[in-house]
Write a protein that holds these residues in place. Sequence first.
Motif, PDB file in Angstrom:
ATOM      1  N   GLU A  30     -12.910  -5.410   2.767  1.00 46.47           N
ATOM      2  CA  GLU A  30     -11.862  -5.990   3.619  1.00 46.47           C
ATOM      3  C   GLU A  30     -10.470  -5.580   3.153  1.00 46.47           C
ATOM      4  OE1 GLU A  30      -9.926 -10.432   4.175  1.00 46.47           O
ATOM      5  OE2 GLU A  30     -12.083 -10.271   3.805  1.00 46.47           O
ATOM      6  N   ILE A  31     -10.223  -5.659   1.849  1.00 48.93           N
ATOM      7  CA  ILE A  31      -8.897  -5.320   1.326  1.00 48.93           C
ATOM      8  C   ILE A  31      -8.626  -3.833   1.449  1.00 48.93           C
ATOM      9  CG2 ILE A  31      -7.415  -5.339  -0.718  1.00 48.93           C
ATOM     10  CD1 ILE A  31      -7.940  -8.107   0.544  1.00 48.93           C
ATOM     11  N   ALA A  55      -5.484   0.435   3.805  1.00 50.19           N
ATOM     12  CA  ALA A  55      -5.511   1.709   4.521  1.00 50.19           C
ATOM     13  C   ALA A  55      -4.708   1.633   5.813  1.00 50.19           C
ATOM     14  CB  ALA A  55      -6.957   2.114   4.812  1.00 50.19           C
ATOM     15  N   ALA A  56      -4.691   0.437   6.424  1.00 49.00           N
ATOM     16  CA  ALA A  56      -3.963   0.262   7.686  1.00 49.00           C
ATOM     17  C   ALA A  56      -2.463   0.104   7.477  1.00 49.00           C
ATOM     18  CB  ALA A  56      -4.514  -0.957   8.438  1.00 49.00           C
ATOM     19  N   ALA A  57      -2.046  -0.216   6.261  1.00 50.49           N
ATOM     20  CA  ALA A  57      -0.620  -0.423   5.983  1.00 50.49           C
ATOM     21  C   ALA A  57       0.103   0.922   5.936  1.00 50.49           C
ATOM     22  CB  ALA A  57      -0.448  -1.152   4.662  1.00 50.49           C
ATOM     23  N   SER A  58       1.319   0.941   6.440  1.00 52.37           N
ATOM     24  CA  SER A  58       2.094   2.181   6.428  1.00 52.37           C
ATOM     25  C   SER A  58       2.631   2.453   5.029  1.00 52.37           C
ATOM     26  CB  SER A  58       3.264   2.083   7.413  1.00 52.37           C
ATOM     27  OG  SER A  58       4.230   1.153   6.939  1.00 52.37           O
ATOM     28  N   ASP A  59       2.871   3.722   4.749  1.00 53.68           N
ATOM     29  CA  ASP A  59       3.453   4.085   3.460  1.00 53.68           C
ATOM     30  C   ASP A  59       4.810   3.405   3.271  1.00 53.68           C
ATOM     31  OD1 ASP A  59       1.276   5.666   2.918  1.00 53.68           O
ATOM     32  OD2 ASP A  59       2.262   7.558   3.437  1.00 53.68           O
ATOM     33  N   ALA A  60       5.592   3.330   4.338  1.00 55.24           N
ATOM     34  CA  ALA A  60       6.925   2.720   4.241  1.00 55.24           C
ATOM     35  C   ALA A  60       6.821   1.250   3.877  1.00 55.24           C
ATOM     36  CB  ALA A  60       7.667   2.890   5.563  1.00 55.24           C
ATOM     37  N   ALA A  61       5.867   0.542   4.476  1.00 54.91           N
ATOM     38  CA  ALA A  61       5.703  -0.882   4.177  1.00 54.91           C
ATOM     39  C   ALA A  61       5.272  -1.088   2.730  1.00 54.91           C
ATOM     40  CB  ALA A  61       4.678  -1.499   5.128  1.00 54.91           C
ATOM     41  N   LEU A  62       4.370  -0.248   2.248  1.00 52.89           N
ATOM     42  CA  LEU A  62       3.910  -0.375   0.866  1.00 52.89           C
ATOM     43  C   LEU A  62       5.021  -0.022  -0.115  1.00 52.89           C
ATOM     44  CD1 LEU A  62       0.265   1.058   1.018  1.00 52.89           C
ATOM     45  CD2 LEU A  62       1.005  -1.335   1.031  1.00 52.89           C
ATOM     46  N   GLU A  63       5.822   0.982   0.226  1.00 53.83           N
ATOM     47  CA  GLU A  63       6.934   1.349  -0.656  1.00 53.83           C
ATOM     48  C   GLU A  63       7.957   0.225  -0.749  1.00 53.83           C
ATOM     49  OE1 GLU A  63       8.461   5.011   0.856  1.00 53.83           O
ATOM     50  OE2 GLU A  63       6.662   6.149   0.321  1.00 53.83           O
ATOM     51  N   GLU A  64       8.239  -0.419   0.373  1.00 49.33           N
ATOM     52  CA  GLU A  64       9.189  -1.543   0.376  1.00 49.33           C
ATOM     53  C   GLU A  64       8.632  -2.706  -0.446  1.00 49.33           C
ATOM     54  OE1 GLU A  64      11.561  -4.501   3.504  1.00 49.33           O
ATOM     55  OE2 GLU A  64      10.183  -2.968   4.261  1.00 49.33           O
ATOM     56  N   PRO A  83      -4.396   5.219  -6.121  1.00 50.36           N
ATOM     57  CA  PRO A  83      -3.892   5.139  -4.747  1.00 50.36           C
ATOM     58  C   PRO A  83      -4.021   3.728  -4.181  1.00 50.36           C
ATOM     59  CG  PRO A  83      -5.189   7.128  -5.021  1.00 50.36           C
ATOM     60  CD  PRO A  83      -5.349   6.339  -6.288  1.00 50.36           C
ATOM     61  N   ARG A  84      -2.980   3.301  -3.477  1.00 52.16           N
ATOM     62  CA  ARG A  84      -2.929   1.985  -2.832  1.00 52.16           C
ATOM     63  C   ARG A  84      -2.906   0.844  -3.838  1.00 52.16           C
ATOM     64  NH1 ARG A  84      -1.012   4.579   1.488  1.00 52.16           N
ATOM     65  NH2 ARG A  84      -1.498   3.488   3.419  1.00 52.16           N
ATOM     66  N   VAL A 135      -0.691  -8.152 -10.266  1.00 48.44           N
ATOM     67  CA  VAL A 135       0.325  -7.438  -9.497  1.00 48.44           C
ATOM     68  C   VAL A 135      -0.321  -6.998  -8.184  1.00 48.44           C
ATOM     69  CG1 VAL A 135       1.966  -5.538  -9.528  1.00 48.44           C
ATOM     70  CG2 VAL A 135       1.312  -6.636 -11.676  1.00 48.44           C
ATOM     71  N   ALA A 136       0.220  -7.477  -7.064  1.00 45.40           N
ATOM     72  CA  ALA A 136      -0.503  -7.293  -5.803  1.00 45.40           C
ATOM     73  C   ALA A 136       0.416  -7.127  -4.610  1.00 45.40           C
ATOM     74  CB  ALA A 136      -1.415  -8.498  -5.556  1.00 45.40           C
ATOM     75  N   PHE A 137      -0.013  -6.276  -3.672  1.00 56.30           N
ATOM     76  CA  PHE A 137       0.613  -6.246  -2.357  1.00 56.30           C
ATOM     77  C   PHE A 137       0.215  -7.520  -1.596  1.00 56.30           C
ATOM     78  CE2 PHE A 137       0.263  -1.537  -3.083  1.00 56.30           C
ATOM     79  CZ  PHE A 137       1.626  -1.271  -3.080  1.00 56.30           C
ATOM     80  N   PRO A 138       1.022  -7.947  -0.623  1.00 54.33           N
ATOM     81  CA  PRO A 138       0.671  -9.154   0.138  1.00 54.33           C
ATOM     82  C   PRO A 138      -0.717  -9.093   0.762  1.00 54.33           C
ATOM     83  CG  PRO A 138       2.946  -8.562   0.559  1.00 54.33           C
ATOM     84  CD  PRO A 138       2.370  -7.440  -0.265  1.00 54.33           C
ATOM     85  N   ALA A 139      -1.143  -7.912   1.199  1.00 55.58           N
ATOM     86  CA  ALA A 139      -2.463  -7.781   1.822  1.00 55.58           C
ATOM     87  C   ALA A 139      -3.594  -8.044   0.841  1.00 55.58           C
ATOM     88  CB  ALA A 139      -2.624  -6.377   2.417  1.00 55.58           C
ATOM     89  N   GLN A 140      -3.285  -8.057  -0.441  1.00 53.06           N
ATOM     90  CA  GLN A 140      -4.311  -8.293  -1.462  1.00 53.06           C
ATOM     91  C   GLN A 140      -4.437  -9.767  -1.854  1.00 53.06           C
ATOM     92  OE1 GLN A 140      -2.475  -4.993  -4.018  1.00 53.06           O
ATOM     93  NE2 GLN A 140      -4.647  -4.808  -4.539  1.00 53.06           N
TER      94      GLN A 140
END
Length: 204
Positions: A17-18, A23-32, A60-61, A175-180
């Motif tokens: 799921e994660i 994978a669906a998140a844009s590079d720009a969103a992840l960089e921000e 990656p990711r 340390v996590a992105f919001p999607a995680q």
Amino acid sequence: MAARNAVALAKKALRKEIAAALAAASDAALEEANADIVAAILRSPEYAAARTVAAYMAMPREVDLAAVIARAFADGKTVALPRVHFEPARRMDMALVPSPEVLASLAPVPPYGIVQPAPDAIAATTIDLVLVPGVAFDTRGGRCGHGAGFYDRFFGELADLHAAAGLPPPTKIGVAFPAQIVDAVPMTATDVALDRVITSSAIG
């Protein structure tokens, strides 16, 4: 055994799921988001107080901590990175990275294709702060990794060494992105909870 198998299956589904969400998140969103997370780490009291920071080199990711590592060097902190071992048993330790120049000279190694430092031992009891990657986290410190158990075993060893030296264990921050971030990570008795999680939308 049945409960343990159920947790393993739940973790497998959660990893899938994660992975899809990232994978669906844009590079720009992840960089921000990455920039927000780095800023949150650097302004945290745990970072300010730490003399030795155990970080990681991102796959990656994963949240990239290159800016945190560079700042740690600039702030005069000691930096350590993971080394994984497969023989005679799967385990992980942290090795000293003495300078940015040494870090820049390191090359990715198999089987994960990430940078690992040379086997330059660091006293485990000097580690104040561990910044922890993973696949999924919850706000209570639950963590789902990639399934190899390296960090859980390392945390157990680290706690024992600190206790033997009469020291409190180091702070463990996910340390996590919001999607995680999920409501609850399925865990077993051998899974080690983190002290808190830093993400870009909030500090747990």
